[in-house]
Structures are given as C-alpha cells and as structure tokens.
Write an enzyme that holds these catalytic residues in place. Structure first.
Site, mmCIF file in Angstrom:
data_model
loop_
_atom_site.group_PDB
_atom_site.id
_atom_site.type_symbol
_atom_site.label_atom_id
_atom_site.label_comp_id
_atom_site.label_asym_id
_atom_site.label_seq_id
_atom_site.Cartn_x
_atom_site.Cartn_y
_atom_site.Cartn_z
ATOM 1 N N SER A 14 95.103 21.266 54.969
ATOM 2 C CA SER A 14 95.843 21.282 56.233
ATOM 3 C C SER A 14 94.844 21.298 57.383
ATOM 4 C CB SER A 14 96.743 22.514 56.321
ATOM 5 O OG SER A 14 97.703 22.498 55.290
ATOM 6 N N ASN A 16 94.308 22.659 60.128
ATOM 7 C CA ASN A 16 94.521 23.762 61.067
ATOM 8 C C ASN A 16 93.298 24.667 61.139
ATOM 9 O OD1 ASN A 16 94.683 25.055 58.602
ATOM 10 N ND2 ASN A 16 96.873 25.477 58.726
ATOM 11 N N ALA A 242 88.865 32.251 53.126
ATOM 12 C CA ALA A 242 90.047 31.818 53.876
ATOM 13 C C ALA A 242 89.662 31.457 55.300
ATOM 14 C CB ALA A 242 91.113 32.920 53.897
ATOM 15 N N LYS A 243 90.356 30.433 55.837
ATOM 16 C CA LYS A 243 90.120 30.033 57.225
ATOM 17 C C LYS A 243 90.373 31.184 58.180
ATOM 18 C CE LYS A 243 91.754 25.284 56.425
ATOM 19 N NZ LYS A 243 92.879 24.342 56.701
ATOM 20 N N ARG A 244 91.476 31.916 57.933
ATOM 21 C CA ARG A 244 91.878 32.953 58.880
ATOM 22 C C ARG A 244 90.886 34.104 58.942
ATOM 23 N NH1 ARG A 244 95.153 33.433 54.461
ATOM 24 N NH2 ARG A 244 95.234 35.467 53.413
#
Length: 276
Positions: A14, A16, A242-244
C-alpha cells in the site's frame, strides 16, 4: 517448498508509507518462489486508502524492487478495480450474507464486545435492522450464517497443512468500510482471483485473515489458491517491522548507496535460517 511450474505469486504493498526490510523480505520470498518454478511474480499497488495513498510512494516502491534485483509484471492498481468491489458487495447483499452497519467505533465499544484476532468482535447490533440510505454505513459479513450454509471449508498452507476455515474469532468483519470502497479482506480476495494468483505469500501475522478470505472465495465462487505464510522480521524489541513505527526505509538505504543485491542475498540467507 511447493514449486509447481507456472505458479503466480504477487507482492501487494500500500503506498501509504515507505517500504522497509520486512517488505523486502516478503517481496523476495514471493519473487524467488515464482522464478524458481518458472512462474510469474506480480506487483499490485493497493492504493484505495484514501488520501493516505500517494503515487510518489508507488514510484519509490518500483525503484526499491529494482534496487533489490527483482523482476516483476505490474498489474492494475486497486483504484482501477472499484466496480468489481461494488459488484461483489451487491452479490453478498443479494445472497443475504452481508448487512449494513452504521455503528461507530465508540458505540461498538460501549456494547462491551469480546476481542479476537482483528481486535474488537462486533456483536451484531445492526443485524436484522436496516440503516437508512442517508446514514454512513459499513458492510459486514454475516459470518455465522455463511458458515452454516457453506459447511466445512478447507484451505492449505505450506507450513500448517490443511486448515479448516473458522473466521468466528473475527466476528462479522467489515468488507466495505464507511470511508473506503472495500476492506482489505474483500479487495485482496477479489484481486488475487482477478490476477490469477495461484500461491498467496504473506506474513504469518495474516494467517488468521485467511479464514475470512476462504469464506469470501466460496460465496463469490472464486478459485482457491495455495498459501505460504512466512515468518516475520522483527526489531530489537521483538516486534514486527511496521511503517507506523518508523522502521528504517529501503529508500533511505538505497539513497545512501547501499548495495541492494547484497542486502537481498542477506535476506535470502535469513529466510533459510528461519526455515521460511
């Protein structure tokens, strides 16, 4: 490891945020599985996350994969497939296997629901009632009804073997969100079928989600792929990348002049050592 000739795998990020080592690990796994068998490795951009989906990230992904030495065929992005999601949602409604839900997260939490694999398990407050067309509403899968009608369903994972589909730990999952044209569950299931993916590779954190996808496949008369849920890369605190959480970006490593081919070989070695 199953390497049936002609297999089709995919990597479906994704746009994002930036790709990190966990994405590289997963992309290389899917790429090598297909290429070893003389099959096809696809890139699909999952870009229906509203304003969080940014085209510049998709362009960056392509540069990252090239840097890692991977070869792929790109298939249409999710944003081009919205009609197929609407058609599938309509089919599930017509079958009586889905219902509209206008509950907010706060309202659901106030109902004191149980928790499961996907967080809070929705207790079915909207089941049997019809929100007005003016109310923002999600679409939920009636899991108990689907399982009663379909009976026992099996899916196969490379490591776990034959698995009986049982998505009840998710409750009545959202398949169309209030703010987006489809949830991950619906979009990924439909897209894998449309792209003729024969082997779905993804992290072990998505193992349980496959129970939901198996139900959707049967209801929508979609083909059943084989599954490879591979081990995850973890950080120094034992958490998955993780991206976050700001896991280091592949793009940063690439721009610093690091050799992507060397990194790819290191990740392949790590896959072997982890038994993936």
């Amino acid at each position: 490891m199953n390497t049936t000739p002609g297999i089709v795998t995919r990597f479906a990020p994704s746009p994002n945020g930036h790709l990190h080592l966990g994405h590289a690990f997963s992309a290389i796994y899917a790429h090598d599985l297909a290429k070893t068998a003389g099959g096809r490795f696809l890139l699909r951009i999952e870009d229906i996350d509203g304003p969080r989906s940014r085209p510049e990230h998709a362009d960056e992904f392509r540069r990252d994969l090239e840097w890692l030495g991977l070869e792929w065929e790109e298939v249409p992005a999710q944003s081009t497939r919205l009609e197929s999601y609407r058609d599938a949602a309509d089919t599930l409604l017509e079958l009586g296997m889905a219902y509209r839900c206008s509950c907010t997260r706060k309202e659901i939490e106030a109902l004191d629901p149980r928790t499961g694999e996907d967080g809070v398990i929705y207790p079915g407050a909207c089941k049997g009632r019809c929100p007005t067309g003016e109310e923002p509403a999600a679409l939920r899968l009636d899991v108990d009804k689907a399982m009663t009608e379909l009976g026992e369903l099996i899916w196969t994972d490379e490591q776990a073997g034959s698995v009986i589909a049982d998505p009840r730990e998710f409750g009545d999952v959202v398949i169309v969100r209030k703010d987006l044209p489809a949830s991950y569950h619906l979009a990924a299931t439909l897209d894998d079928a449309a792209d003729e993916v024969t082997v779905v590779t993804r992290g072990s954190d998505l193992f349980a989600a496959t129970h939901v996808h198996r139900i959707l496949q049967e209801l929508l008369e979609l083909p059943l792929p084989h599954y490879h849920h591979h081990n995850l890369l973890i950080d120094d605190d034992g958490r998955k990348l993780a991206k976050r959480r700001g896991s280091p970006a592949l793009a940063s490593r690439r721009e610093r002049g690091e050799d992507g081919l060397v990194l790819a070989e290191q990740l392949r070695l790590q896959q072997k050592l982890s038994g993936t």
